[in-house]
Motif scaffolding. Structure first.
Motif, PDB file in Angstrom:
ATOM      1  N   SER A 179       0.801  -1.148  -0.157  1.00  0.00           N
ATOM      2  CA  SER A 179       0.050   0.119  -0.120  1.00  0.00           C
ATOM      3  C   SER A 179       0.865   1.132   0.003  1.00  0.00           C
ATOM      4  O   SER A 179       0.270   2.468  -0.164  1.00  0.00           O
ATOM      5  CB  SER A 179      -1.096   0.063   1.098  1.00  0.00           C
ATOM      6  OG  SER A 179      -1.709  -1.232   1.064  1.00  0.00           O
ATOM      7  N   HIS A 180       2.010   1.213   0.134  1.00  0.00           N
ATOM      8  CA  HIS A 180       2.991   2.237   0.438  1.00  0.00           C
ATOM      9  C   HIS A 180       3.095   3.046  -1.208  1.00  0.00           C
ATOM     10  O   HIS A 180       3.000   2.553  -2.177  1.00  0.00           O
ATOM     11  CB  HIS A 180       4.383   1.667   0.545  1.00  0.00           C
ATOM     12  CG  HIS A 180       5.373   2.687   1.006  1.00  0.00           C
ATOM     13  ND1 HIS A 180       6.047   3.572   0.260  1.00  0.00           N
ATOM     14  CD2 HIS A 180       5.967   2.757   2.388  1.00  0.00           C
ATOM     15  CE1 HIS A 180       6.574   4.427   1.087  1.00  0.00           C
ATOM     16  NE2 HIS A 180       7.039   3.965   2.252  1.00  0.00           N
ATOM     17  N   PRO A 181       3.055   4.441  -1.013  1.00  0.00           N
ATOM     18  CA  PRO A 181       3.111   5.201  -2.205  1.00  0.00           C
ATOM     19  C   PRO A 181       4.351   4.879  -3.183  1.00  0.00           C
ATOM     20  O   PRO A 181       4.548   5.445  -4.365  1.00  0.00           O
ATOM     21  CB  PRO A 181       3.134   6.584  -1.607  1.00  0.00           C
ATOM     22  CG  PRO A 181       2.603   6.725  -0.433  1.00  0.00           C
ATOM     23  CD  PRO A 181       3.064   5.230   0.252  1.00  0.00           C
ATOM     24  N   ARG A 182       5.511   4.247  -2.732  1.00  0.00           N
ATOM     25  CA  ARG A 182       6.478   3.756  -3.493  1.00  0.00           C
ATOM     26  C   ARG A 182       6.508   2.457  -3.907  1.00  0.00           C
ATOM     27  O   ARG A 182       7.568   1.919  -4.280  1.00  0.00           O
ATOM     28  CB  ARG A 182       7.749   4.289  -2.824  1.00  0.00           C
ATOM     29  CG  ARG A 182       8.094   5.929  -2.856  1.00  0.00           C
ATOM     30  CD  ARG A 182       7.739   6.878  -2.169  1.00  0.00           C
ATOM     31  NE  ARG A 182       7.651   8.034  -2.083  1.00  0.00           N
ATOM     32  CZ  ARG A 182       8.511   8.951  -1.328  1.00  0.00           C
ATOM     33  NH1 ARG A 182       9.239   8.640  -0.681  1.00  0.00           N
ATOM     34  NH2 ARG A 182       8.328  10.267  -1.608  1.00  0.00           N
ATOM     35  N   PHE A 183       5.325   1.863  -3.890  1.00  0.00           N
ATOM     36  CA  PHE A 183       5.390   0.251  -4.290  1.00  0.00           C
ATOM     37  C   PHE A 183       4.884   0.581  -5.772  1.00  0.00           C
ATOM     38  O   PHE A 183       3.656   0.697  -6.045  1.00  0.00           O
ATOM     39  CB  PHE A 183       4.429  -0.397  -3.707  1.00  0.00           C
ATOM     40  CG  PHE A 183       4.360  -1.859  -4.055  1.00  0.00           C
ATOM     41  CD1 PHE A 183       5.293  -2.541  -3.844  1.00  0.00           C
ATOM     42  CD2 PHE A 183       3.145  -2.084  -4.970  1.00  0.00           C
ATOM     43  CE1 PHE A 183       5.184  -3.993  -4.326  1.00  0.00           C
ATOM     44  CE2 PHE A 183       3.144  -3.543  -5.445  1.00  0.00           C
ATOM     45  CZ  PHE A 183       4.097  -4.479  -5.125  1.00  0.00           C
ATOM     46  N   PHE A 184       5.810   0.285  -6.345  1.00  0.00           N
ATOM     47  CA  PHE A 184       5.236   0.537  -8.333  1.00  0.00           C
ATOM     48  C   PHE A 184       5.564  -0.765  -8.916  1.00  0.00           C
ATOM     49  O   PHE A 184       5.790  -0.944 -10.156  1.00  0.00           O
ATOM     50  CB  PHE A 184       6.062   1.349  -8.887  1.00  0.00           C
ATOM     51  CG  PHE A 184       6.120   2.795  -8.286  1.00  0.00           C
ATOM     52  CD1 PHE A 184       5.163   3.674  -8.466  1.00  0.00           C
ATOM     53  CD2 PHE A 184       7.028   3.294  -7.477  1.00  0.00           C
ATOM     54  CE1 PHE A 184       4.776   5.060  -7.763  1.00  0.00           C
ATOM     55  CE2 PHE A 184       7.015   4.817  -6.892  1.00  0.00           C
ATOM     56  CZ  PHE A 184       5.770   5.494  -7.105  1.00  0.00           C
ATOM     57  N   ASN A 185       5.640  -1.913  -8.050  1.00  0.00           N
ATOM     58  CA  ASN A 185       6.426  -3.156  -8.539  1.00  0.00           C
ATOM     59  C   ASN A 185       5.330  -3.717  -9.508  1.00  0.00           C
ATOM     60  O   ASN A 185       5.738  -4.871 -10.257  1.00  0.00           O
ATOM     61  CB  ASN A 185       6.758  -3.912  -7.527  1.00  0.00           C
ATOM     62  CG  ASN A 185       7.741  -4.932  -7.618  1.00  0.00           C
ATOM     63  OD1 ASN A 185       9.012  -4.498  -7.912  1.00  0.00           O
ATOM     64  ND2 ASN A 185       7.772  -6.286  -7.665  1.00  0.00           N
ATOM     65  N   GLN A 186       4.013  -3.918  -9.287  1.00  0.00           N
ATOM     66  CA  GLN A 186       2.930  -4.887  -9.802  1.00  0.00           C
ATOM     67  C   GLN A 186       1.735  -3.957  -9.951  1.00  0.00           C
ATOM     68  O   GLN A 186       1.601  -2.790  -9.562  1.00  0.00           O
ATOM     69  CB  GLN A 186       2.911  -5.871  -8.976  1.00  0.00           C
ATOM     70  CG  GLN A 186       3.417  -7.276  -9.461  1.00  0.00           C
ATOM     71  CD  GLN A 186       4.769  -7.518  -8.834  1.00  0.00           C
ATOM     72  OE1 GLN A 186       5.012  -7.343  -7.673  1.00  0.00           O
ATOM     73  NE2 GLN A 186       5.326  -8.561  -9.446  1.00  0.00           N
ATOM     74  N   GLN A 187       0.872  -4.667 -10.674  1.00  0.00           N
ATOM     75  CA  GLN A 187      -0.655  -4.107 -11.019  1.00  0.00           C
ATOM     76  C   GLN A 187      -1.682  -4.290  -9.784  1.00  0.00           C
ATOM     77  O   GLN A 187      -2.833  -4.211  -9.949  1.00  0.00           O
ATOM     78  CB  GLN A 187      -0.944  -4.713 -12.196  1.00  0.00           C
ATOM     79  CG  GLN A 187      -0.319  -4.113 -13.313  1.00  0.00           C
ATOM     80  CD  GLN A 187       0.224  -5.329 -14.237  1.00  0.00           C
ATOM     81  OE1 GLN A 187       0.867  -6.372 -13.683  1.00  0.00           O
ATOM     82  NE2 GLN A 187       0.098  -5.169 -15.520  1.00  0.00           N
ATOM     83  N   PHE A 188      -0.916  -4.484  -8.672  1.00  0.00           N
ATOM     84  CA  PHE A 188      -1.870  -4.476  -7.311  1.00  0.00           C
ATOM     85  C   PHE A 188      -1.028  -3.473  -6.272  1.00  0.00           C
ATOM     86  O   PHE A 188       0.172  -3.325  -6.522  1.00  0.00           O
ATOM     87  CB  PHE A 188      -2.261  -5.704  -6.797  1.00  0.00           C
ATOM     88  CG  PHE A 188      -0.915  -6.419  -6.322  1.00  0.00           C
ATOM     89  CD1 PHE A 188      -0.494  -7.266  -7.261  1.00  0.00           C
ATOM     90  CD2 PHE A 188      -0.456  -6.361  -5.064  1.00  0.00           C
ATOM     91  CE1 PHE A 188       0.993  -7.931  -6.844  1.00  0.00           C
ATOM     92  CE2 PHE A 188       0.659  -7.199  -4.796  1.00  0.00           C
ATOM     93  CZ  PHE A 188       1.481  -7.896  -5.634  1.00  0.00           C
TER      94      PHE A 188
END
Lengths: 501, 501
Positions: free
Chosen positions: A100-109
């Motif tokens: 849920s972190h604003p810097r999690f851009f790893n996947q489409q969830f």
């Protein structure tokens, strides 16, 4: 923390079985509810507060051996005191990825919607099974309504559908339905009674098309990959080679890596001409249908036979929330999948047995996946969901503009959706595109930056090669928690981590 | 309730999209967390307190039309105020079935374990996907450990396994693995390249065997139902008729209706002789393996190739929790299912890529289903879980003894497990077994009693016909919340509801 908790810190191991009266309940509700309450506070603090705070880490990297030791995973004969169990809840939270972190851009969830999360907690607390009206009255009606709402966005006033455990399963369902519509005898006689079947899709379609073909006994060789430009399936020359019968075209709305949208109208023309089942895998892209501004990307979707759409992706409904939508009004789903189990789907019930939807599924137990989406939708309305989609496009436009202003970022192409694919070129490599080892060196950049960001815990973003393109980053922007500042941070951080390479 | 809540009761509809800055986060954490907190209190009160209280109803029956109106399910353009959304949470709870209630005997799920429930909340809060170590470090290691623990109970020191979305999927996986082991070319070429295959199982096996055969392109006609006594598959005369190749025997440990256990050792002899894949569908019965006293029911299970076991049933881990266990040590699961997607399973990662377990699945997104079981197991230990199994058998023995003392209860047979199948004979029918219309009248008794109990909300239990046996009740006892008093209540209530028929 130890002193704040209502449980003693040790010694609360339960007495052995033979001393207790097996005729009495084995679970103490007050003790259990106290535990749940304390655990809830930990989740709130560790995952929802700290886990969404940009001053905190996205991940707390540990090598597998060290993590296994820290977690003490072994399952033993005797139970543990409540205090230690709460510490375990804390540890699981601590060492898990903060998606849920604003810097999690790893996947489409990723991201968090609190109404959806409340819906998920309620689903877990009610713990029922979506197969009959008698055990899931609210959810049978609710699923119908949510599917209707999604179908309306596709452009269908009638139809059918079901929530599946993920988009891969939805895609498999489409294949099975298309096969059954053409050759209903396949259900009883198997594939041996049919001519060889082929599926058409693009090389950039999701890998589940091949997995599904293998699982359903069709075989991966019978998935024909049609050439594409710009990641899109533009045309089909349908081949009936070696006696094989084409039966399904699987289009993609929002490819996994590049976020490309196949031109559905053009494909629909071919499907109509050849009477092929047109399936749209919109697991990732489907949510553009909420947006007046962006729904043109899926123009022609109303001509499809089936659409797979995962609201657990861009709409952040929470894993898993995956709908298969059908234009069919002939009860194909039930006819294709039903087994008419008499212990579950009795025909002499006192209510309308058409409400017992479970036989539409190839599952027996089926989780309730509609409540989280329904509650979120009620909370923000279709306009609120549209706003989130628009916001994602807005931030991506901003990100791309900023990238173009910086020297080290090379886009693969201008994004059509919210996937931004780019290479980061470290200063030492700039202007050396002609060198023989350039591509080899470039391929090694992304993995090193990824390792560094994970070990420092500052953010997460994925990379991959594609065809003859060496490793590049794919940043995905969709969480409503993300701001322009996070976009700036993203670019600064890639530079910080990669400038010395 | 209205005044107790921290939200105003109306007017809190969000401002329209175009007035807001799309560069800023769209979700307010404090407001969201306040909502989640209030919703949590409602769940605690309505579902966990009232919903487990024998003075309260198991269900609040409403006709579908009335329920749809009460729930106001329609999805609209604008959002709703927090206050109204909390009322919706309350309504969903109110009209849903209380599956944790001590008088819910309707299915093989139900009851509540607070540690498992905390694990489920934490799973939802962390919202990650069990495919790579990088996004699910804790759960990759935890799933491995939980699968190891379950395999140990089967009797295997090595092996493989995976959590699946339900037992039907686990059974399908077993079929696909067995097929692939024998004919690996099926993955690329489909079923056309193989001789016709047959599966052997008993008529009382779960309907998912047939559903799976249809889905996998094998066909329901190729599922050979072998005659049984007492609901059990005793022997196999393997037939290679019309060139068909038998490749899998699906045994059942705990049949759905009668709770019968096939004699695994005897079937293993046949499977070994003919080199058939032996699958044990222990979705329901597997939990006897925890009990020293009852594990003999599955003697020979260690000779199987695969075992499906759903801890969401007897162990009340919560839906869904379904393990497929394999004796295989050759990486068959991954070889059979993998697609090697380069965007997800990159081979140049900085950690051991064998930890990326996702390619073992035919799903892409896969829910975390291990945490709830792990936390519950840690809390009560293997002995605590064994005690629950023993308690269920103890209560069933008590129930059966009481039934035998009462005039109106006729058991189909003495239960082997915790399914008790019986007819209730109303006073007006007793001693009239010879009458021509006896069976017709008897068939109508259970549906009427069922309707009455649902409408009064006093308890829930299922009924079904089986072969030439007309409708009978199947009561299932496994929840650790149930006491001897609930058994007495059950019998009294059946009499109260059916004595006038």
């Amino acid at each position: 923390m130890a002193n704040m908790l209502p449980f003693p810190s040790d010694g609360q191991v339960k007495e052995p079985a033979n001393l207790r009266d097996l005729g009495e309940p084995l679970i103490d509700h007050s003790e259990g509810q106290l535990f749940l309450n304390e655990a809830f506070k930990i989740m709130m603090e560790e995952v929802l507060c700290k886990g969404t705070d940009v001053k905190q880490k996205v991940c707390e990297w540990k090598e597998p051996e060290e993590l296994a030791q820290l977690l003490d995973l072994e399952l033993r004969a005797t139970g543990e005191p409540q205090q230690r169990l709460l510490q375990r809840v804390k540890d699981v939270a601590k060492y898990s990825i903060k998606t849920s972190h604003p810097r999690f851009f790893n996947q489409q969830f990723g991201g968090v919607d609190y109404h959806a999360l409340a819906g998920r907690f309620l689903t877990e607390t009610l713990n029922t099974n979506l197969f009959t009206y008698e055990v899931a009255p609210v959810f049978v009606l609710m699923e119908t309504e949510v599917l209707r709402g999604l179908r309306q966005l596709v452009g269908w006033t009638e139809g059918d559908g079901i929530f599946c455990p993920g988009g891969s399963t939805s895609n498999m369902y489409a294949m099975n339905l298309a096969r059954y519509r053409l050759f209903p005898e396949v259900k009883s006689q198997g594939v041996w009674s049919l001519p060889r079947l082929t599926i058409f899709t693009s090389p950039e379609s999701h890998y589940s098309v091949k997995k599904g073909a293998a699982f359903l006994g069709i075989g991966t060789d019978n998935v024909i990959l049609v050439k594409v430009d710009d990641g899109k399936l533009h045309s089909l020359s349908v081949c009936f080679y070696q006696g094989a019968v084409p039966f399904l075209v699987s289009c993609t709305s929002g490819t996994t890596v590049q976020g490309a949208f196949d031109p559905l109208d053009r494909i629909a023309d071919v499907c109509e001409k050849h009477k092929l089942w047109m399936h749209v895998d919109a697991a990732w892209g489907g949510s553009v249908l909420f947006s007046e501004q962006h729904r043109h990307l899926m123009k022609g979707v109303d001509r499809a036979n089936s659409v797979a759409w995962n609201p657990h992706k861009m709409l952040i409904a929470g894993l898993q929330c995956s709908a298969l939508l059908l234009q069919d009004t002939t009860n194909l789903l039930k006819r294709c999948h039903s087994a008419n189990a008499t212990y579950l789907f009795q025909q002499d019930k006192f209510y309308d047995v058409n409400l017992d939807v479970g036989d539409k599924s190839v599952q027996c137990s089926r989780k309730v996946d509609c409540l989280k989406l329904w509650l979120m939708w009620k909370a923000v309305g279709s306009t609120g969901l549209a706003e989130r989609v628009d916001k994602a496009f807005f931030l991506v436009r901003y990100l791309v503009e900023q990238m173009k202003k910086r020297e080290g970022f090379h886009l693969l192409r201008d994004p059509e959706y919210v996937n931004v694919c780019f290479w980061f070129i470290p200063p030492s490599m700039r202007g050396k595109e002609g060198n023989a080892d350039y591509q080899d060196r470039l391929a090694k950049v992304a993995p090193v930056i990824k390792e560094r960001m994970m070990k420092q815990g500052t953010m997460m973003v994925g990379y991959q090669p594609l065809g003859n393109k060496v490793n590049f980053f794919r940043v995905i922007v969709f969480s409503p928690l993300v701001s322009q500042k996070d976009m700036d941070f993203f670019l600064d951080e890639i530079e910080r981590l990669g400038n010395d390479l």
